[in-house]
Design a protein around this motif. Structure first.
Motif, short mmCIF file in Angstrom:
data_model
loop_
_atom_site.label_atom_id
_atom_site.label_comp_id
_atom_site.label_asym_id
_atom_site.label_seq_id
_atom_site.Cartn_x
_atom_site.Cartn_y
_atom_site.Cartn_z
N GLU A 52 -55.35 18.10 -6.99
CA GLU A 52 -56.09 17.57 -5.84
C GLU A 52 -55.48 18.12 -4.56
OE1 GLU A 52 -58.02 13.35 -4.63
OE2 GLU A 52 -55.83 13.30 -4.83
N SER A 53 -56.27 18.88 -3.82
CA SER A 53 -55.79 19.51 -2.59
C SER A 53 -55.61 18.48 -1.48
CB SER A 53 -56.76 20.58 -2.12
OG SER A 53 -57.97 19.98 -1.66
N PHE A 54 -54.97 18.89 -0.41
CA PHE A 54 -54.80 18.02 0.76
C PHE A 54 -56.15 17.55 1.27
CE2 PHE A 54 -54.62 17.17 5.28
CZ PHE A 54 -53.47 16.41 5.43
N LEU A 55 -57.11 18.47 1.39
CA LEU A 55 -58.42 18.11 1.91
C LEU A 55 -59.12 17.13 0.98
CD1 LEU A 55 -60.51 18.52 4.13
CD2 LEU A 55 -61.41 20.46 2.84
N GLN A 56 -59.05 17.35 -0.31
CA GLN A 56 -59.66 16.43 -1.26
C GLN A 56 -59.01 15.05 -1.19
OE1 GLN A 56 -58.92 18.83 -4.71
NE2 GLN A 56 -61.01 19.65 -4.78
N LEU A 72 -51.71 29.23 1.45
CA LEU A 72 -50.69 28.18 1.38
C LEU A 72 -50.32 27.72 2.79
CD1 LEU A 72 -48.44 29.61 -1.48
CD2 LEU A 72 -50.40 28.07 -1.65
N ILE A 73 -49.36 26.82 2.87
CA ILE A 73 -49.08 26.14 4.13
C ILE A 73 -48.53 27.07 5.22
CG2 ILE A 73 -46.71 25.41 3.57
CD1 ILE A 73 -47.45 22.69 4.90
N SER A 74 -47.90 28.18 4.82
CA SER A 74 -47.37 29.12 5.82
C SER A 74 -48.38 30.18 6.23
CB SER A 74 -46.10 29.80 5.30
OG SER A 74 -46.37 30.55 4.13
N ASP A 75 -49.56 30.18 5.60
CA ASP A 75 -50.64 31.12 5.97
C ASP A 75 -51.42 30.49 7.12
OD1 ASP A 75 -52.52 33.12 6.06
OD2 ASP A 75 -53.52 32.55 4.19
N ILE A 76 -50.78 30.44 8.28
CA ILE A 76 -51.27 29.67 9.42
C ILE A 76 -52.07 30.56 10.37
CG2 ILE A 76 -50.55 28.32 11.44
CD1 ILE A 76 -48.01 27.58 9.84
N LEU A 114 -41.48 24.01 -0.97
CA LEU A 114 -42.60 23.16 -1.37
C LEU A 114 -43.96 23.85 -1.34
CD1 LEU A 114 -41.74 19.79 0.42
CD2 LEU A 114 -41.71 20.24 -2.04
N GLU A 115 -44.01 25.11 -0.93
CA GLU A 115 -45.31 25.74 -0.70
C GLU A 115 -46.21 25.71 -1.93
OE1 GLU A 115 -46.01 29.03 2.28
OE2 GLU A 115 -44.02 29.54 1.54
N GLN A 116 -45.65 26.12 -3.07
CA GLN A 116 -46.46 26.18 -4.28
C GLN A 116 -46.87 24.77 -4.72
OE1 GLN A 116 -47.66 28.87 -5.69
NE2 GLN A 116 -46.59 30.30 -4.35
N GLU A 117 -45.98 23.82 -4.58
CA GLU A 117 -46.32 22.45 -4.98
C GLU A 117 -47.41 21.86 -4.10
OE1 GLU A 117 -44.18 18.08 -5.61
OE2 GLU A 117 -42.96 19.86 -5.19
N ILE A 118 -47.39 22.18 -2.81
CA ILE A 118 -48.41 21.67 -1.89
C ILE A 118 -49.77 22.27 -2.22
CG2 ILE A 118 -49.16 21.64 0.52
CD1 ILE A 118 -46.09 21.78 1.21
N GLY A 119 -49.79 23.55 -2.54
CA GLY A 119 -51.05 24.21 -2.90
C GLY A 119 -51.89 24.55 -1.68
N ALA A 120 -53.21 24.56 -1.87
CA ALA A 120 -54.13 25.01 -0.83
C ALA A 120 -53.97 24.17 0.44
CB ALA A 120 -55.57 24.93 -1.33
N MET A 121 -53.74 24.85 1.55
CA MET A 121 -53.51 24.15 2.82
C MET A 121 -53.89 25.08 3.97
SD MET A 121 -52.37 21.58 4.65
CE MET A 121 -51.29 20.53 3.69
N LYS A 122 -54.73 24.59 4.87
CA LYS A 122 -55.13 25.35 6.04
C LYS A 122 -54.60 24.65 7.29
CE LYS A 122 -57.89 28.20 3.70
NZ LYS A 122 -57.59 29.63 3.53
#
Length: 554
Positions: free
Chosen positions: A527-531, A405-409, A441-449
């Motif tokens: 749909e992920s951020f990258l997609q 998720l977005i905080s797994d930076i 918002l982490e769960q709503e954002i979903g996969a994020m690197k």
């Protein structure tokens, strides 16, 4: 996992004794710092902003409970009570006193560890998929090959003084979790006519000139791997540039010669040396493979897991984000996040390391892995044990449910530690994580690197982040450039620079605007951020980043 032989133990003792004498000569003044520098770098010792930093090798990210417990002891006795896991699957101790380093190296040797070739213009720590030997999608465990490469390359007389450092990554899965295309050599296991072999990728690398590697062999039989790797390194050693360290990596050799020319030189060298290989390497590999035999998985009910998942929403959230599918029925792969909101990515205290060691021994078949994403993995945990594992992790602040998720930076040490850094990385990562935790918002954002580097050397892998952040010095002021659309997987891509940089106090709001644009423009929650970025292109994200330009154009 691989266990040291008598030869290994004797080699480490001799090497450590040699370095102890060199340290004594430096302390006495018999060696200047300039004279000492190449000697310490050969043993993984750097001089950072505030102290010496010792980088300890964790080959292909694998270690056992005793080794993790020894790292905890070292952190507590000789450092400031913690260690830092890196994107090279190593651990760094940032506050080493020079006089203590020989004792630290001896303590590492007691548990089959060392710091050799974690620096210098040599073959660095060979990295691998952190789910190796456990992943359900794996063709075969790549770690025996990684261990063969480690043994072959350690103190190799021809390759100790290459034009520049050299990094190798190996994966046994079609889903690339080892960022193989960003390495000098990337090895992806493939099958042809039912036989395992490797797709060989050459010339990847990040830093000031980010380039993705190119395929020089679609299929290389496993029996030919070591001579072919030698052919690559020998070719690079002959033709790699030595006149400019910024143009010395094999990626520049590939760029200047072209793929076909470099491939032809490698193949010619391979044809020249192949007959010299008698097959002893395959005999050694067969012995190594015995050390990587799968553990004795047990067949047991998973009722405890099912009940905990139904009754405890905190456990369920952790299970949803931090568990991956295991090849053995009833088992799971556990990723332990070192990214609690507001924490320093990759840091683990001595207490946390001891707990992870205990969990590995009690529930994880005595195996741990370090990922290039700076997290720790328990690769083999039966689902019935997961509630107990979660409770133990929660007690020491290691049960954050945010993997992927977005905080797994990913973040390099930046200007808080590194002498090369031009901006801070750690505080930016901390503030982003805390901001999106507060927004819920982490769960709503979903996969994020999100990946952050504090200088152009790109130790934070920002070029392959969905959102990459590069900290630079602009006339004495920190400035943060953003790249978009990077990817370190099997669909690898170098991120595109979005535009002008942002001041330190502007970077978190800029990331928030990016995320808002994604949430507003995505086709749906799936749909992920990258997609979304690949579908929509850069325009809507740049518009969100630079609203003043849009207003000016209107």
């Amino acid at each position: 996992m691989y266990r040291y032989t008598e030869f290994d133990e004797a080699f480490i003792r001799q090497r450590n004794a040699q370095f102890r004498a060199q340290v004594e000569r430096r302390i006495s003044g018999a060696l200047t710092e300039e004279e000492f520098r190449p000697l310490r770098l050969m043993n993984g010792l750097y001089l950072q902003l505030h102290a010496y930093m010792l980088r300890v090798a964790i080959p292909y990210g694998t270690l056992n409970g005793a080794q993790m417990r020894q790292l905890a002891m070292i952190a507590q006795r000789w450092d400031k009570g913690y260690g830092h896991f890196t994107t090279r699957q190593n651990i760094q101790f940032n506050w080493s006193k020079l006089g203590d380093v020989p004792d630290i190296l001896d303590a590492l040797g007691e548990v089959g560890m060392h710091a050799i070739q974690t620096s210098g213009n040599c073959v660095r720590n060979v990295t691998a998929d952190h789910f190796a030997g456990a992943a359900a999608d794996e063709i075969a465990d790549p770690r025996p090959v990684a261990e063969l490469l480690r043994q072959w390359s350690t103190d190799h007389p021809e390759f100790q003084f290459l034009p520049r450092k050299f990094k190798v990554a190996v994966t046994g899965s079609p889903n690339d979790r080892a960022v193989t295309r960003a390495h000098d050599i990337g090895l992806r296991m493939v099958e042809q006519d039912g036989q395992p072999g490797f797709e060989v990728i050459v010339g990847g690398g990040l830093g000031r000139t980010p380039l993705l590697g190119m395929v020089v062999r679609d299929f290389l039989p496993r029996a030919e791997l070591l001579p072919y790797v030698e052919a690559i390194l020998s070719t690079y050693n002959s033709f790699g540039r030595r006149d400019n360290k910024y143009k010395a990596r094999i990626k520049i050799t590939l760029h200047e010669l072209g793929l076909e020319d470099l491939r032809a030189r490698i193949e010619a060298r391979f044809a020249e040396i192949r007959a010299e290989w008698s097959g002893v390497d395959q005999e050694i590999l067969a012995r190594i493979e015995q050390d990587f035999a799968p553990p004795a998985f047990r067949d047991a009910p998973v009722d405890a897991y099912t009940r905990a998942r139904a009754a405890d929403p905190v456990f369920r959230a952790w299970a949803d984000t931090n568990l991956d599918e295991h090849r053995a029925p009833g088992y799971a792969i556990v990723t332990i996040s070192t990214k609690a909101h507001g924490a320093t990515p990759g840091d683990a205290t001595a207490e946390q390391m001891r707990v992870m060691a205990d969990l590995a021994e009690q529930y994880g078949h005595d195996e741990l892995r370090i990922s290039h994403e700076q997290n720790v993995i328990l690769p083999h945990v039966h689902k019935s044990d997961l509630p107990a594992v979660h409770a133990a992790l929660k007690a020491v602040g290691l049960a954050t449910a945010n993997v992927g998720l977005i905080s797994d930076i990913i973040a390099c040490p930046g200007m808080d530690y590194c002498a090369l850094a031009t901006a801070r990385s750690i505080p930016v990562a901390q503030e982003i994580a805390q901001r999106f935790e507060a927004l819920g918002l982490e769960q709503e954002i979903g996969a994020m690197k999100i990946k952050i580097s504090g200088c152009i050397n790109a130790c934070g892998h920002h070029h392959v982040g969905h959102i990459g952040i590069l900290g630079l010095d602009k006339a004495g002021v920190e400035s943060y450039q953003i790249t978009l659309g990077g990817d370190g997987t099997q669909t690898a891509a170098i991120g595109e620079r979005a535009g002008p940089g942002f001041a330190y106090d502007e970077i978190v709001p800029a990331v928030e605007r990016l995320v808002s644009a994604y949430l507003a423009g995505r086709a749906g929650p799936g749909e992920s951020f990258l997609q979304a970025y690949r579908r929509l292109g850069a325009a809507p994200f740049k518009a969100a980043l630079y609203p003043e330009e849009k207003a000016h154009a209107a």
